[in-house]
Design a protein around this motif. Structure first.
Motif, PDB file in Angstrom:
ATOM      1  N   LEU A  14       0.773  -1.193   0.135  1.00  0.00           N
ATOM      2  CA  LEU A  14       0.054   0.082   0.111  1.00  0.00           C
ATOM      3  C   LEU A  14       0.729   1.229  -0.157  1.00  0.00           C
ATOM      4  O   LEU A  14       0.494   2.290  -0.499  1.00  0.00           O
ATOM      5  N   LEU A  15       2.053   1.247   0.480  1.00  0.00           N
ATOM      6  CA  LEU A  15       2.748   2.289   0.714  1.00  0.00           C
ATOM      7  C   LEU A  15       3.358   2.770  -0.635  1.00  0.00           C
ATOM      8  O   LEU A  15       3.366   3.618  -1.177  1.00  0.00           O
ATOM      9  N   ILE A  19       2.537   5.882  -3.103  1.00  0.00           N
ATOM     10  CA  ILE A  19       3.477   6.861  -3.593  1.00  0.00           C
ATOM     11  C   ILE A  19       3.732   6.844  -5.005  1.00  0.00           C
ATOM     12  O   ILE A  19       3.505   8.108  -5.621  1.00  0.00           O
ATOM     13  N   LEU A  20       3.177   5.828  -5.746  1.00  0.00           N
ATOM     14  CA  LEU A  20       2.706   6.072  -7.069  1.00  0.00           C
ATOM     15  C   LEU A  20       1.573   6.862  -7.491  1.00  0.00           C
ATOM     16  O   LEU A  20       1.802   7.557  -8.550  1.00  0.00           O
ATOM     17  N   ALA A  21       0.522   6.663  -6.733  1.00  0.00           N
ATOM     18  CA  ALA A  21      -0.802   7.431  -6.934  1.00  0.00           C
ATOM     19  C   ALA A  21      -0.195   9.010  -6.534  1.00  0.00           C
ATOM     20  O   ALA A  21      -0.760   9.741  -7.306  1.00  0.00           O
ATOM     21  N   ILE A  22       0.676   9.309  -5.582  1.00  0.00           N
ATOM     22  CA  ILE A  22       0.948  10.758  -5.523  1.00  0.00           C
ATOM     23  C   ILE A  22       1.735  11.148  -6.502  1.00  0.00           C
ATOM     24  O   ILE A  22       1.426  12.457  -7.210  1.00  0.00           O
ATOM     25  N   ALA A  23       2.609  10.301  -6.982  1.00  0.00           N
ATOM     26  CA  ALA A  23       3.437  11.005  -8.282  1.00  0.00           C
ATOM     27  C   ALA A  23       2.610  10.871  -9.428  1.00  0.00           C
ATOM     28  O   ALA A  23       2.847  12.064 -10.055  1.00  0.00           O
ATOM     29  N   GLY A 159      -6.210  15.143 -10.452  1.00  0.00           N
ATOM     30  CA  GLY A 159      -4.919  15.216  -9.836  1.00  0.00           C
ATOM     31  C   GLY A 159      -5.360  15.095  -8.238  1.00  0.00           C
ATOM     32  O   GLY A 159      -4.763  14.378  -7.320  1.00  0.00           O
ATOM     33  N   ILE A 160      -6.388  15.873  -7.785  1.00  0.00           N
ATOM     34  CA  ILE A 160      -6.615  16.102  -6.383  1.00  0.00           C
ATOM     35  C   ILE A 160      -7.293  14.608  -5.890  1.00  0.00           C
ATOM     36  O   ILE A 160      -6.720  14.106  -4.831  1.00  0.00           O
ATOM     37  N   ALA A 161      -8.066  13.986  -6.774  1.00  0.00           N
ATOM     38  CA  ALA A 161      -8.537  12.697  -6.323  1.00  0.00           C
ATOM     39  C   ALA A 161      -7.320  11.632  -6.279  1.00  0.00           C
ATOM     40  O   ALA A 161      -7.505  10.912  -5.169  1.00  0.00           O
ATOM     41  N   ILE A 162      -6.584  11.656  -7.164  1.00  0.00           N
ATOM     42  CA  ILE A 162      -5.486  10.729  -7.279  1.00  0.00           C
ATOM     43  C   ILE A 162      -4.490  10.906  -5.985  1.00  0.00           C
ATOM     44  O   ILE A 162      -4.103  10.059  -5.441  1.00  0.00           O
ATOM     45  N   LEU A 163      -4.199  12.239  -5.630  1.00  0.00           N
ATOM     46  CA  LEU A 163      -3.504  12.659  -4.501  1.00  0.00           C
ATOM     47  C   LEU A 163      -4.205  12.398  -3.159  1.00  0.00           C
ATOM     48  O   LEU A 163      -3.508  11.439  -2.372  1.00  0.00           O
ATOM     49  N   ILE A 164      -5.582  12.399  -3.268  1.00  0.00           N
ATOM     50  CA  ILE A 164      -6.228  11.939  -1.853  1.00  0.00           C
ATOM     51  C   ILE A 164      -6.219  10.293  -1.827  1.00  0.00           C
ATOM     52  O   ILE A 164      -5.837   9.855  -0.804  1.00  0.00           O
ATOM     53  N   LEU A 169      -3.629   5.648   0.973  1.00  0.00           N
ATOM     54  CA  LEU A 169      -3.146   4.351   0.900  1.00  0.00           C
ATOM     55  C   LEU A 169      -1.523   4.447   1.852  1.00  0.00           C
ATOM     56  O   LEU A 169      -1.337   3.509   2.796  1.00  0.00           O
ATOM     57  N   ILE A 170      -0.959   5.706   1.721  1.00  0.00           N
ATOM     58  CA  ILE A 170       0.182   5.827   2.698  1.00  0.00           C
ATOM     59  C   ILE A 170      -0.341   5.733   4.179  1.00  0.00           C
ATOM     60  O   ILE A 170       0.440   4.996   5.019  1.00  0.00           O
ATOM     61  N   LEU A 171      -1.374   6.413   4.547  1.00  0.00           N
ATOM     62  CA  LEU A 171      -1.906   6.318   5.673  1.00  0.00           C
ATOM     63  C   LEU A 171      -2.116   5.027   6.081  1.00  0.00           C
ATOM     64  O   LEU A 171      -1.770   4.682   7.346  1.00  0.00           O
TER      65      LEU A 171
END
Length: 190
Positions: A14-15, A19-23, A159-164, A169-171
């Motif tokens: 998930l981490l 990270i990939l989703a944020i990128a 972008g906002i949806a993917i960043l969220i 996922l990281i949380l």
């Protein structure tokens, strides 16, 4: 207990996904035109489906729809937009943005037509669909006069949806890791 430990032990997956989703979200912000160009397929499907469903619904219910011709005309125009996108895949993001703006404008007109149908049927909340139809129509006009604005809106929202999603996922990964560590240390009993 063993299944839970196995699941918690895979927190790093998930981490990595986070990270990939944020990128990806950051890339979407940096490249709004490329992000938007992928939307042509979605718009095609959306306009074709909305047009077909509206046309069928309106024809079936033509006797009960006071603004029958207006509703049918707008539904046909929405369907025609879907065909236009399907027949001529849009290579130009500006043209796609323009098509999106026209679609939003027609959807606003559809909302206006729906409001008068609801009013004629005696619904007390008909005015809400009128207000939303007006807002959509105005938004469509704004986008028609500045179609590149829609490119940035889409890129920002995606972008906002993917960043969220990435943050979530990281949380989740961090919480899973802490839970696994707490179980291993005997702080949490299962």
């Amino acid at each position: 207990m063993d299944e839970l430990n196995k699941t918690l032990g895979k927190w790093w997956i998930l981490l990595v996904l986070g990270i990939l989703a944020i990128a990806l979200g950051i890339w979407m912000f940096a490249n709004p035109v490329e992000t938007f160009s992928a939307m042509s397929t979605i718009l095609m499907i959306l306009f074709l489906a909305m047009g077909v469903v509206d046309i069928i619904y309106i024809i079936i219910n033509r006797k009960g729809i006071p603004a029958y011709g207006w509703n049918l005309a707008v539904a046909i125009l929405i369907f025609a937009l879907g065909i236009a996108v399907a027949v001529r895949p849009l290579g130009s993001e500006v043209l796609l943005a323009f098509m999106f703006a026209i679609g939003i404008f027609f959807c606003g007109l559809r909302g206006l037509a729906n409001s008068f149908t609801l009013k004629a049927a005696g619904f007390k909340g008909w005015w809400a669909t009128l207000v939303l139809g007006i807002i959509n129509t105005i938004f469509g006009c704004v986008l028609l006069f500045n179609p590149m604005f829609s490119v940035y809106i889409y890129a920002i929202l995606l972008g906002i949806a993917i960043l969220i999603t990435g943050v979530n996922l990281i949380l989740t990964a961090v919480l899973m890791s802490k839970t696994k560590s707490a179980i291993a240390a005997g702080m949490i009993e299962m």
